[in-house]
Design a protein around this motif. Structure first.
Motif, short mmCIF file in Angstrom:
data_model
loop_
_atom_site.label_atom_id
_atom_site.label_comp_id
_atom_site.label_asym_id
_atom_site.label_seq_id
_atom_site.Cartn_x
_atom_site.Cartn_y
_atom_site.Cartn_z
N ALA A 56 0.83 -1.08 0.00
CA ALA A 56 -0.06 0.00 -0.02
C ALA A 56 1.01 1.33 -0.14
CB ALA A 56 -0.73 -0.09 1.18
N LEU A 57 0.16 2.30 -0.66
CA LEU A 57 1.44 3.40 -0.73
C LEU A 57 1.29 4.23 0.36
CD1 LEU A 57 0.46 4.60 -4.59
CD2 LEU A 57 2.54 3.58 -3.89
N GLN A 58 2.33 5.05 0.71
CA GLN A 58 2.67 5.76 1.82
C GLN A 58 2.44 7.27 1.32
OE1 GLN A 58 5.71 2.57 3.70
NE2 GLN A 58 5.45 4.54 4.77
N SER A 59 2.10 8.07 2.50
CA SER A 59 2.00 9.46 2.08
C SER A 59 3.22 10.36 2.94
CB SER A 59 0.56 9.98 2.37
OG SER A 59 0.26 9.75 3.75
N GLN A 60 3.81 9.57 3.77
CA GLN A 60 4.79 10.36 4.50
C GLN A 60 6.19 9.61 4.12
OE1 GLN A 60 4.26 12.93 6.58
NE2 GLN A 60 2.28 13.02 5.73
N TRP A 61 7.36 10.44 4.02
CA TRP A 61 8.54 9.99 3.66
C TRP A 61 9.15 9.25 5.00
CZ3 TRP A 61 11.87 8.03 0.66
CH2 TRP A 61 13.48 7.69 1.05
N ASP A 62 9.70 8.13 4.89
CA ASP A 62 10.40 7.38 5.92
C ASP A 62 11.47 6.60 5.33
OD1 ASP A 62 10.88 4.88 7.73
OD2 ASP A 62 10.23 6.52 9.09
N GLN A 63 12.89 7.04 5.66
CA GLN A 63 14.13 6.34 4.88
C GLN A 63 13.93 4.70 5.17
OE1 GLN A 63 17.98 6.62 6.27
NE2 GLN A 63 18.45 7.26 4.35
N ALA A 64 13.65 4.40 6.39
CA ALA A 64 13.60 2.96 6.79
C ALA A 64 12.72 2.17 6.09
CB ALA A 64 13.68 3.02 8.46
N ALA A 65 11.46 2.93 5.81
CA ALA A 65 10.27 2.24 5.42
C ALA A 65 10.45 2.11 3.96
CB ALA A 65 8.97 3.07 5.37
N PHE A 66 11.27 3.18 3.10
CA PHE A 66 11.63 3.11 1.67
C PHE A 66 12.60 1.83 1.40
CE2 PHE A 66 14.74 4.13 -1.69
CZ PHE A 66 13.89 4.51 -2.87
N ARG A 67 13.55 1.56 2.30
CA ARG A 67 14.51 0.62 2.23
C ARG A 67 13.95 -0.85 2.38
NH1 ARG A 67 19.52 3.22 6.17
NH2 ARG A 67 20.43 4.35 4.39
N ALA A 68 12.74 -0.66 3.26
CA ALA A 68 12.03 -1.96 3.42
C ALA A 68 11.18 -2.42 2.00
CB ALA A 68 11.54 -2.14 5.00
N ARG A 69 10.75 -1.52 1.81
CA ARG A 69 9.95 -1.71 0.70
C ARG A 69 10.68 -1.90 -0.51
NH1 ARG A 69 4.64 0.38 -1.29
NH2 ARG A 69 4.31 1.04 0.86
N VAL A 70 11.99 -1.39 -0.92
CA VAL A 70 12.89 -1.86 -1.87
C VAL A 70 13.03 -3.49 -1.51
CG1 VAL A 70 15.08 -1.89 -2.95
CG2 VAL A 70 13.96 0.19 -2.58
N ARG A 71 13.22 -3.90 -0.58
CA ARG A 71 13.74 -5.31 -0.25
C ARG A 71 12.33 -6.34 -0.33
NH1 ARG A 71 16.78 -3.07 4.06
NH2 ARG A 71 15.03 -3.31 5.51
N LYS A 72 11.20 -5.63 -0.01
CA LYS A 72 10.15 -6.58 -0.25
C LYS A 72 9.83 -6.67 -1.81
CE LYS A 72 7.61 -4.96 3.96
NZ LYS A 72 6.46 -4.51 4.53
N TYR A 73 9.92 -5.57 -2.72
CA TYR A 73 9.78 -5.69 -3.89
C TYR A 73 10.77 -6.64 -4.61
CZ TYR A 73 6.97 -1.58 -4.90
OH TYR A 73 5.54 -0.74 -4.77
N GLU A 74 11.99 -6.86 -4.33
CA GLU A 74 13.12 -7.81 -4.44
C GLU A 74 12.72 -9.30 -4.07
OE1 GLU A 74 16.51 -4.52 -4.39
OE2 GLU A 74 16.49 -5.93 -2.75
N ALA A 75 12.28 -9.35 -2.84
CA ALA A 75 11.58 -10.76 -2.38
C ALA A 75 10.78 -11.26 -3.26
CB ALA A 75 11.33 -10.51 -0.88
#
Length: 595
Positions: free
Chosen positions: A337-356
Motif C-alpha cells: 500500500a502506498l504511503q503519504s509520508q517519507w521514511d527512509q527505513a520504510a523506503f529501504r524495507a519496501r525495496v527489499r520487499k519488491y526484490e523478495a
C-alpha cells in the motif's frame, strides 16, 4: 512491534537495526574478542612480561605478579611502561609481541590463535552485506583470516601509508581500520605516548565512520586508548544507534562513552555467543522476507525442463503466467500500500520487499534469456507490460513510492537482458530494448526509455542514494542491481568469469540502444559543441566511471566480429559510424561523471 517485546531484548533490537539498515553498522573490536582465541589481552601480556623479567632477575614464581609488582615498585603494572623499558624502538616492541600473537604449529592443531566463532560470524555478516566497516585495536590478523575463509578480500588500513593508497571507504565491500597497526609491521602503536593521539588522517577517518555509521562495540573496555576515547567524545551526531556488548559492569570510562553516545548496553557471556546469536537473528529476518528458496529452485528447474523440448511450450507459458499473476496479486496487496509520508527505513524495507517478491520471476526470465531461442520473446513482453500496467494504476501516495512501483518490471527486464547478454543473443537483446511499453494516458514508449537506468522514473530525486551503502555512489541503482543480480544470476548465468564486466556490457549496449532514438545527424550536431559540455542525452551506467571496464568494452565493440554482429542485430541503426558517435558521446558523459 510493541516496545514491551524488546525492552529486555537489546540483541533482537540490534538484529532489526542491522537488518533494516544494511551496511550502515560498523563494528569496533577490542582485545577481548581475540582473548578466546588464546591471544592474551594487554593486561595479560603486561603480567607475563613482569613475570619473565622477574624470573630473569632470580625472583621466585609468585601467585600474584600484579601484587608483587606493586609491592616492589609502588606502582600499578603498566603495559606501556614495561614495553618502553624493555624495548626502545618500535621494531623491538614488535618482536616482543610477535610470540604472543603468531600461532605455532601446535597452536593451530589445538585451535589456538586462529579465528573464533565471533570472527566467523562477523565475516558471515560482511558476506551478507550487513557489515562493511570494521575498526579494531587488535594487532592480530584473525579478522582478516576469517574474511578470507569466506572468500572476502578486505581493504586493510594499518598505517597512514596504507590509508593513502587504500580503496575509498565508500567503494570497499569490507574496510578494516587497524588503529594500532599490524603485529608484523614495526609501526605498531602500543605505548601510552603513542596512543595519546592518532595521526590526523586517522582522526578524520574515524570522525567520518562514527558520524556516518551505527556502531557495535565488543571486546573493548573503553578505559584504554585515549585517542579512541577522544574520537568517541568528538562524534557530533547520533543519527544511528550504538550498541555496546559487555561482560559484567562497565568501568567509569566506558560508562562515560555509553552515556555520551546514548548507547544501548547488551550484557553478554562472551563474544562468540553474542556474534553467533546476532548472525542467526539477522539471517532469520532475511529468510522471513524471502520466498522459500526451494520453491525458487523448483520454478527455475521447471523453466529449464520446459525450455528443453518444444512440446512443453504450453506448460512453459502457463508456468510464467501463473507466477506473473501471483506476483501482481502480491503487489496489489496491503504490504505494498502506498504511503503519504517519507521514511527512509520504510523506503529501504519496501525495496527489499519488491526484490523478495520478484526474485522467482526475474530469475526464471534470466533462464529464458540464457537458454531461449527467441520464441519466448512475446511471453516476456507480456510479463513486463503486465507488471508495468500494474504500476501505472492510479494511486495516491508520495511520489517516490509511486515511482518505484515499476521496480519489479525493471528487475524482470534487467534479468532477462543479462541472460541474453550472457548468451550473446544480440538480436533478441535489441528487440527487448526496442519493444513498446504502454503508459497511462500517454503514448507508448520503448522499454529502454522507461525501464533503464536514469530513464526509469524510480531514479528521480536520487532515490537510490537512500539505500544503505549507496549514499555517495555515482551510479547507485547500477551498483545495487549489480550486487543483487550477481546472486540471482547464479541460477541462470552459471559461473560467469567476470559478472561485473558482463553487467557493464549489458548497460553499455542499453546506452547504445537508447541513443538510437536520435538520428545520426542529431548526435553529430550535439557533439559539435564544446568538447566537454555537449552531448546527446542517454543514460550511462557503471562504465561511466569504471574506466578500466569501459576501455575493454569500447575495444570489444569496435572489433570487426562484434561490430558486425551488433549491426546485424539492429543496433546503431545498422550504421557502423553510429557506433563511433556513440563511443564519443559516451566518453563525454563519462568525463562529466568522473569530474
Amino acid at each position: 512491534m510493541p516496545v514491551s517485546l524488546l525492552i529486555n531484548d537489546p540483541l533482537t533490537q540490534l538484529a532489526f537495526s542491522v537488518y533494516e539498515s544494511k551496511g550502515v553498522f560498523a563494528v569496533l573490536l577490542g582485545s577481548g574478542l581475540s582473548r578466546s582465541a588464546g591471544i592474551p589481552t594487554g593486561w595479560e601480556i603486561t603480567l607475563d612480561l613482569v613475570r619473565r623479567v622477574a624470573l630473569t632477575q632470580g625472583v621466585e614464581e609468585q601467585p600474584d605478579w600484579a601484587a608483587w609488582y606493586r609491592e616492589k615498585t609502588g606502582e600499578e603494572p603498566s603495559y606501556s611502561g614495561l614495553l618502553e623499558e624493555l624495548a626502545s624502538s618500535p621494531e623491538e616492541r614488535r618482536s616482543i609481541l610477535h610470540s604472543y600473537i603468531e600461532p605455532t604449529e601446535e597452536d593451530r592443531q589445538e585451535g589456538r590463535k586462529v579465528p573464533t566463532a565471533a570472527h566467523h560470524a562477523i565475516a558471515d555478516l560482511v558476506r551478507g552485506g550487513y557489515i562493511r566497516v570494521i575498526v579494531t585495536t587488535n594487532f592480530d590478523r584473525l579478522m582478516e583470516n576469517a574474511l578470507r575463509e569466506r572468500g572476502i578480500e578486505p581493504t586493510i588500513v594499518s598505517s597512514v601509508d596504507a590509508l593513502a593508497g587504500a580503496e575509498p571507504l565508500t567503494h570497499s565491500a569490507c574496510y578494516i581500520l587497524k588503529l594500532h597497526g599490524d603485529y608484523k609491521d614495526a609501526r605498531i602503536l602500543n605505548t601510552e605516548a603513542e596512543l595519546s593521539g592518532y595521526p590526523a588522517q586517522y582522526d578524520t577517518l574515524l570522525d567520518r565512520i562514527f558520524d556516518e555509521h551505527g556502531l557495535i562495540v565488543a571486546g573493548w573496555s573503553g578505559e584504554w586508548d585515549h585517542a579512541l576515547r577522544a574520537a568517541f567524545l568528538r562524534a557530533p551526531n547520533r543519527r544511528y544507534s550504538v550498541f555496546w556488548a559487555a561482560r559484567g559492569n562497565l568501568g567509569s570510562g566506558a560508562q562515560e562513552l555509553l552515556e555520551h553516545r546514548q548507547a544501548r548496553l547488551i550484557p553478554i557471556t562472551d563474544a562468540d555467543r553474542f556474534f553467533a546469536a546476532l548472525k542467526v537473528r539477522v539471517e532469520t529476518l532475511e529468510q522471513s522476507q524471502r520466498p522459500n528458496p526451494l520453491s525458487i529452485e523448483l520454478l527455475v528447474n521447471s523453466t529449464k525442463r520446459f525450455l528443453a523440448k518444444p512440446e512443453y511450450r504450453i506448460q512453459l507459458d502457463e508456468l510464467f503466467t501463473q507466477e506473473t499473476d501471483r506476483l501482481i496479486a502480491q503487489l496489489d496487496g496491503a504490504e505494498f500500500a502506498l504511503q503519504s509520508q517519507w521514511d527512509q527505513a520504510a523506503f529501504r524495507a519496501r525495496v527489499r520487499k519488491y526484490e523478495a517478491a520478484s526474485e522467482a520471476l526475474a530469475t526464471m526470465c534470466g533462464v529464458l534469456g540464457r537458454w531461449g531461442d527467441g520464441s519466448e520473446l512475446p511471453l516476456v513482453f507480456d510479463m513486463i507490460r503486465s507488471l508495468h500496467a500494474q504500476a501505472e494504476r492510479i494511486g495516491n501516495g508520495l511520489t517516490v513510492y509511486l515511482n518505484i512501483r515499476s521496480y519489479p518490471a525493471v528487475l524482470v527486464f534487467t534479468a532477462y537482458g543479462l541472460g541474453l547478454t550472457r548468451a550473446g543473443r544480440w538480436e533478441v537483446l535489441h528487440q527487448l530494448f526496442d519493444f513498446a511499453v504502454d503508459r497511462l494516458h500517454r503514448e507508448p514508449v520503448r522499454a529502454i526509455e522507461t525501464l533503464f537506468l536514469w530513464a526509469w522514473k524510480g531514479t528521480e530525486n536520487d532515490a537510490w542514494k537512500q539505500i544503505e551503502g549507496l549514499e555517495q555512489r555515482k551510479t547507485p541503482l547500477s551498483d545495487h542491481l549489480l550486487s543483487l543480480l550477481s546472486e540471482w544470476s547464479k541460477r541462470f548465468a552459471g559461473l560467469t568469469p567476470d559478472f561485473e564486466l558482463m553487467f557493464e556490457r549489458f548497460e553499455m549496449l542499453g546506452s547504445l540502444a537508447h541513443l538510437e532514438r536520435n538520428d545520426k545527424a542529431t548526435v553529430q550536431q550535439a557533439l559539435a559543441g564544446s568538447a566537454h559540455n555537449s552531448w546527446a542525452f542517454m543514460p550511462v551506467g557503471r562504465a561511466g566511471w569504471h574506466s578500466s571496464n569501459a576501455d575493454k568494452l569500447f575495444a570489444e565493440i569496435q572489433t570487426e566480429p562484434m561490430k558486425t554482429s551488433l549491426i546485424r542485430a539492429g543496433f546503431a541503426k545498422g550504421d557502423p559510424e553510429f557506433i563511433d558517435l556513440f563511443i564519443q558521446n559516451f566518453q563525454r558523459i563519462a568525463g562529466r561523471m568522473r569530474w
